[in-house]
Design a protein around this motif. Structure first.
Motif, PDB file in Angstrom:
ATOM      1  N   ASP A   1       1.322   5.609  -8.304  1.00 30.97           N
ATOM      2  CA  ASP A   1       2.372   6.317  -7.569  1.00 30.97           C
ATOM      3  C   ASP A   1       2.399   7.780  -8.026  1.00 30.97           C
ATOM      4  O   ASP A   1       2.812   8.075  -9.154  1.00 30.97           O
ATOM      5  CB  ASP A   1       3.723   5.656  -7.813  1.00 30.97           C
ATOM      6  CG  ASP A   1       4.816   6.188  -6.892  1.00 30.97           C
ATOM      7  OD1 ASP A   1       4.689   7.330  -6.417  1.00 30.97           O
ATOM      8  OD2 ASP A   1       5.791   5.458  -6.648  1.00 30.97           O
TER       9      ASP A   1
ATOM     10  N   SER B   1      -3.611  14.052  -0.889  1.00 28.05           N
ATOM     11  CA  SER B   1      -2.326  13.372  -0.700  1.00 28.05           C
ATOM     12  C   SER B   1      -1.501  14.093   0.353  1.00 28.05           C
ATOM     13  O   SER B   1      -1.673  15.290   0.608  1.00 28.05           O
ATOM     14  CB  SER B   1      -1.566  13.291  -2.021  1.00 28.05           C
ATOM     15  OG  SER B   1      -1.279  14.589  -2.519  1.00 28.05           O
TER      16      SER B   1
ATOM     17  N   ARG C   1      -0.564   4.165  -3.612  1.00 26.56           N
ATOM     18  CA  ARG C   1       0.384   3.120  -4.004  1.00 26.56           C
ATOM     19  C   ARG C   1      -0.225   1.735  -3.858  1.00 26.56           C
ATOM     20  O   ARG C   1       0.061   0.835  -4.651  1.00 26.56           O
ATOM     21  CB  ARG C   1       1.664   3.228  -3.160  1.00 26.56           C
ATOM     22  CG  ARG C   1       2.584   4.373  -3.567  1.00 26.56           C
ATOM     23  CD  ARG C   1       3.968   4.185  -2.983  1.00 26.56           C
ATOM     24  NE  ARG C   1       4.862   5.271  -3.384  1.00 26.56           N
ATOM     25  CZ  ARG C   1       5.176   6.281  -2.602  1.00 26.56           C
ATOM     26  NH1 ARG C   1       4.660   6.367  -1.388  1.00 26.56           N
ATOM     27  NH2 ARG C   1       6.002   7.228  -3.017  1.00 26.56           N
ATOM     28  N   SER C   2      -1.056   1.563  -2.821  1.00 27.75           N
ATOM     29  CA  SER C   2      -1.670   0.249  -2.614  1.00 27.75           C
ATOM     30  C   SER C   2      -2.621  -0.131  -3.744  1.00 27.75           C
ATOM     31  O   SER C   2      -2.975  -1.302  -3.900  1.00 27.75           O
ATOM     32  CB  SER C   2      -2.426   0.236  -1.277  1.00 27.75           C
ATOM     33  OG  SER C   2      -3.478   1.192  -1.286  1.00 27.75           O
TER      34      SER C   2
END
Length: 246
Positions: A35, A56, A30-31
């Motif tokens: 997403d 993940s 996300r950074s």
């Protein structure tokens, strides 16, 4: 080489391992504007990518959110991988997730199901708990007593696991690869006590048996690697010695 979850505890190690092979990592997180749960940014992130390592993760103590995360994240990652022409999808899984009914493991089972039936050539690599696992359990406790699950495992060094994953990813898809573990079996509460001693702390560790069916499965060796496992060399003592006190 794309690393999904590339800012997480294992993912950061995998990104470093990619660089050690003189390859270019692409971090999916996300950074970085990507997403997994919605698929936003995935097509751009996977453009020109040869291989994906999916490290993940989600913090979930119940089965429903764990399954929901891996259902969405894995589904989006595989679909985007197919569109991008990814040659090899490597999924990181857990030794024993197919025979121990812990809630989080049900999510990993769903991940494996999607990878096996998905459109991208694949390898699933199951690893035992990492040497860092005992410390993660300690971080959840505050005060003079730490409650640590009573688990028998054969923990492995995350850094060595990361190098192994990259070596797998540059090769041909294997399907279900041999389990990966460290060289020694340990009770996780014992590792927590040794870590605290290394840090010079006096926190009391209380071993908490896992309840019900999952507890019996763990007690019967459900988290130990199977025959023909890949054994990586670093012991827990060697890992402790390599980490500064803190």
């Amino acid at each position: 080489m794309a690393v999904a979850g590339g800012t997480g505890a294992l993912g950061r190690q995998v990104v470093d391992a990619v660089r050690r092979r003189d390859l270019t990592p692409r971090v999916i997180a996300r950074s970085q504007g990507v997403d997994l749960t919605t698929g936003e940014g995935l097509d751009e992130a996977l453009a020109g990518v040869d291989a994906v390592i999916d490290a993940s993760n989600v913090v979930a103590l119940r089965a429903k959110p764990a399954i929901a995360f891996f259902d969405a994240a894995t589904g989006h990652l595989l679909a985007a991988g197919e569109r991008a022409g990814v040659r090899h999808h490597v999924a990181v899984s857990i030794v024993g997730c197919d025979r121990v009914d812990l809630p989080y493991y049900l999510g990993k089972r769903r991940q494996e199901e999607l990878v096996r039936s998905g459109p991208v050539p694949w390898t699933i690599v199951r690893a035992t708990q990492f040497h860092e696992f005992a410390g993660q359990m300690l971080e959840r406790s505050r005060g003079p007593v730490a409650l640590v699950p009573d688990m028998l495992s054969q923990p492995v060094a995350a850094r060595q696991m990361a190098d192994h994953l990259v070596a797998v990813a540059v090769g041909e898809p294997l399907g279900l690869a041999p389990d990966v573990a460290g060289p020694e079996q340990h009770q996780i509460p014992d590792l927590a006590r040794r870590l605290l001693g290394h840090r010079g702390k006096r926190t009391k560790v209380v071993a908490v048996p896992l309840p019900g069916k999952a507890g019996r499965q763990v007690a019967d060796g459900g988290l130990l690697p199977g025959d023909g496992a890949t054994i990586l060399a670093q012991t827990y003592d060697e890992w402790l010695a390599a980490h500064s006190v803190g």
